[in-house]
Design an enzyme around this catalytic site. Structure first.
Site, mmCIF file in Angstrom:
data_model
loop_
_atom_site.group_PDB
_atom_site.id
_atom_site.type_symbol
_atom_site.label_atom_id
_atom_site.label_comp_id
_atom_site.label_asym_id
_atom_site.label_seq_id
_atom_site.Cartn_x
_atom_site.Cartn_y
_atom_site.Cartn_z
ATOM 1 N N HIS A 169 -54.324 -38.481 -12.484
ATOM 2 C CA HIS A 169 -55.547 -39.174 -12.902
ATOM 3 C C HIS A 169 -56.481 -38.283 -13.711
ATOM 4 O O HIS A 169 -57.430 -38.786 -14.313
ATOM 5 C CB HIS A 169 -56.297 -39.693 -11.668
ATOM 6 C CG HIS A 169 -55.515 -40.681 -10.871
ATOM 7 N ND1 HIS A 169 -55.457 -42.020 -11.185
ATOM 8 C CD2 HIS A 169 -54.729 -40.529 -9.776
ATOM 9 C CE1 HIS A 169 -54.688 -42.648 -10.322
ATOM 10 N NE2 HIS A 169 -54.223 -41.754 -9.457
ATOM 11 N N ASP A 205 -50.677 -36.459 -8.533
ATOM 12 C CA ASP A 205 -51.673 -37.475 -8.181
ATOM 13 C C ASP A 205 -53.072 -36.847 -8.223
ATOM 14 O O ASP A 205 -53.937 -37.119 -7.398
ATOM 15 C CB ASP A 205 -51.395 -38.077 -6.798
ATOM 16 C CG ASP A 205 -52.241 -39.327 -6.509
ATOM 17 O OD1 ASP A 205 -52.850 -39.862 -7.456
ATOM 18 O OD2 ASP A 205 -52.317 -39.741 -5.333
ATOM 19 N N HIS A 227 -46.393 -42.085 -4.246
ATOM 20 C CA HIS A 227 -46.869 -41.125 -3.230
ATOM 21 C C HIS A 227 -46.320 -41.473 -1.834
ATOM 22 O O HIS A 227 -47.019 -41.966 -0.973
ATOM 23 C CB HIS A 227 -48.378 -40.926 -3.227
ATOM 24 C CG HIS A 227 -49.245 -42.143 -3.346
ATOM 25 N ND1 HIS A 227 -49.133 -43.236 -2.526
ATOM 26 C CD2 HIS A 227 -50.276 -42.405 -4.189
ATOM 27 C CE1 HIS A 227 -50.048 -44.126 -2.854
ATOM 28 N NE2 HIS A 227 -50.751 -43.659 -3.854
ATOM 29 N N ASP A 270 -48.465 -30.717 -2.174
ATOM 30 C CA ASP A 270 -49.574 -29.771 -2.281
ATOM 31 C C ASP A 270 -49.810 -29.011 -0.983
ATOM 32 O O ASP A 270 -50.716 -28.179 -0.891
ATOM 33 C CB ASP A 270 -50.852 -30.487 -2.709
ATOM 34 C CG ASP A 270 -51.306 -31.568 -1.732
ATOM 35 O OD1 ASP A 270 -50.553 -31.862 -0.777
ATOM 36 O OD2 ASP A 270 -52.397 -32.139 -1.936
ATOM 37 N N ALA A 314 -58.089 -44.397 -1.210
ATOM 38 C CA ALA A 314 -59.307 -44.117 -1.960
ATOM 39 C C ALA A 314 -59.549 -45.125 -3.088
ATOM 40 O O ALA A 314 -60.476 -44.956 -3.876
ATOM 41 C CB ALA A 314 -59.244 -42.709 -2.542
#
Length: 391
Positions: free
Chosen positions: A63, A279, A217, A253, A142
């Site tokens: 993003h 992401d 994801h 991550d 989110a």
């Protein structure tokens, strides 16, 4: 275009790591010399000093980065985000939207039509990934719930007919109208992905039969095994494991998924079906603090701490602040997966998902010269895009 010779490197291929030289001419890889020096002349010679030469990373879900979000809808923001990712080894990128209003989606498509996809000094911009707005509210994560809606034929057909730059579309496959939407995506050869979904395993299997290609994801905002009344019901996660051909995005991550789950995904899915994705939101490559997820005008406030972005109340992650080199480094370290297989997850496998593996994703004669150089710590030292060293 000038020729470039990479000498004395460890070349990462889909099958292993080999010493050798690689020659680049006219934007493509022209020769590979394994375990023998290249004796041909070149305009530029780069001594790798035994560092790794790798295919450039392909991030199919991001993003933003560097303080910029793609939803800002300015060339400055778009290229700032792309350049930030490029410095960390991403040579091809798929900008990703957030759930928004109908008007915002239309405006973004119009804006993206004006973008130069192969801008000098920038990574390859492959096309768009639309994430939403067709999501289950119970799995919103989110995503802003006020923009969630069911698939609307008028809306998505307008988008599909207006732009030929849409590569992927992520949505909840169990919503009313999703089956018809999935069929239209297949007609337009757009990669369909499940995301923010309450779908059961059986529903995912039916969607797979109708063209579903990937799980966005993996583990995040999707169902696992759960109870309905007294009975256990398998969810989308179990479908991801049971359907061998389904690709899964993995945000490696070290925050979104613990080491145990990363190891499980590698053990069951393997490098040929795992796509490492950032992401990332605008705080990737930036210090901790407060940021907006999405556009500056309507984005959601979030906070970056502990190496990840979170909603202010800490109830959910708000994307990542990862870059592709961090994904490769973390996946390699936490799972002990051989480096060449982890690199495949960040290069050749995403290329296969997007059906561009004939040109990108591996060091192979005739493929595009999108290459990166990194050391033992997977710190990026050089980036080549379309045959030109840009970082």
């Amino acid at each position: 275009m000038a020729s470039v010779l990479f000498q004395n490197g460890r070349i990462i291929t889909p099958t292993g790591v080999y010493h050798g030289d690689v020659r680049v001419e006219n934007r493509v890889i022209s020769h590979i010399f394994f375990d023998e020096p290249c004796m041909e002349a070149a305009d530029t010679i780069i001594d790798l000093q035994n560092q790794f030469l790798s295919p450039g990373f392909i991030d199919i879900h991001t993003h933003g980065a560097g303080g910029a979000d793609f939803m800002d809808q300015t060339e400055e923001s778009l290229y700032q985000a792309c350049y930030t990712h490029m410095k960390h080894g991403t040579t091809s990128i798929v900008p990703t939207t957030l759930t928004s209003t109908r008007e915002s989606l239309k405006e973004f498509l119009e804006f993206f039509e004006t973008i130069e996809l192969e801008k000098k000094g920038m990574p390859n911009i492959l096309g768009l990934h639309l994430e939403g707005p067709y999501f289950a509210e119970s799995q919103k994560g989110a995503q802003d719930p006020k923009y969630l809606r069911n698939p609307d034929p008028k809306e998505y057909m307008d988008a599909l007919t207006y732009s030929n730059r849409i590569l992927r579309w992520s949505f909840a496959i169990e919503l009313p109208g999703s089956e018809e939407f999935l069929k239209e995506l297949r007609k337009y050869h757009i990669v369909s992905s499940l995301a923010h979904s309450d779908a059961t395993c059986k529903e995912v299997m039916r969607a797979y039969e109708n063209g579903l290609t990937a799980l966005t994801h993996f583990y995040s905002c999707m169902t696992g095994v759960h109870r309905k009344n007294a009975y256990r019901v398998a969810g989308a996660i179990e479908a991801g494991y049971l359907i061998d051909d389904l690709f899964v995005e993995v945000i490696a991550d070290g925050c979104h998924l613990p080491a145990e789950l990363l190891k499980l995904i590698v053990k069951i899915k393997g490098a040929d079906r795992i796509c490492l994705v950032t992401d990332s939101m605008r705080a990737a490559g930036m210090p901790d603090g407060g940021y907006l997820l999405g556009s500056k005008s309507s984005g959601q406030r979030c906070i970056v701490e502990d190496g990840v972005a979170k909603l202010p109340d800490r109830t959910a992650f708000a994307g990542s602040v990862a870059t592709s080199d961090r994904l490769v480094r973390t996946m390699h370290t936490l799972t002990d997966t051989p480096l060449h297989e982890v690199v495949k997850m960040a290069s050749l496998t995403p290329a296969k998902l997007l059906k561009i593996d004939d040109k990108k994703g591996s060091i192979c004669v005739g493929k595009d010269a999108d290459l990166i150089v990194f050391n033992n710590e997977i710190e990026i030292k050089k980036v080549m895009v379309r045959g030109e060293v840009v970082f």
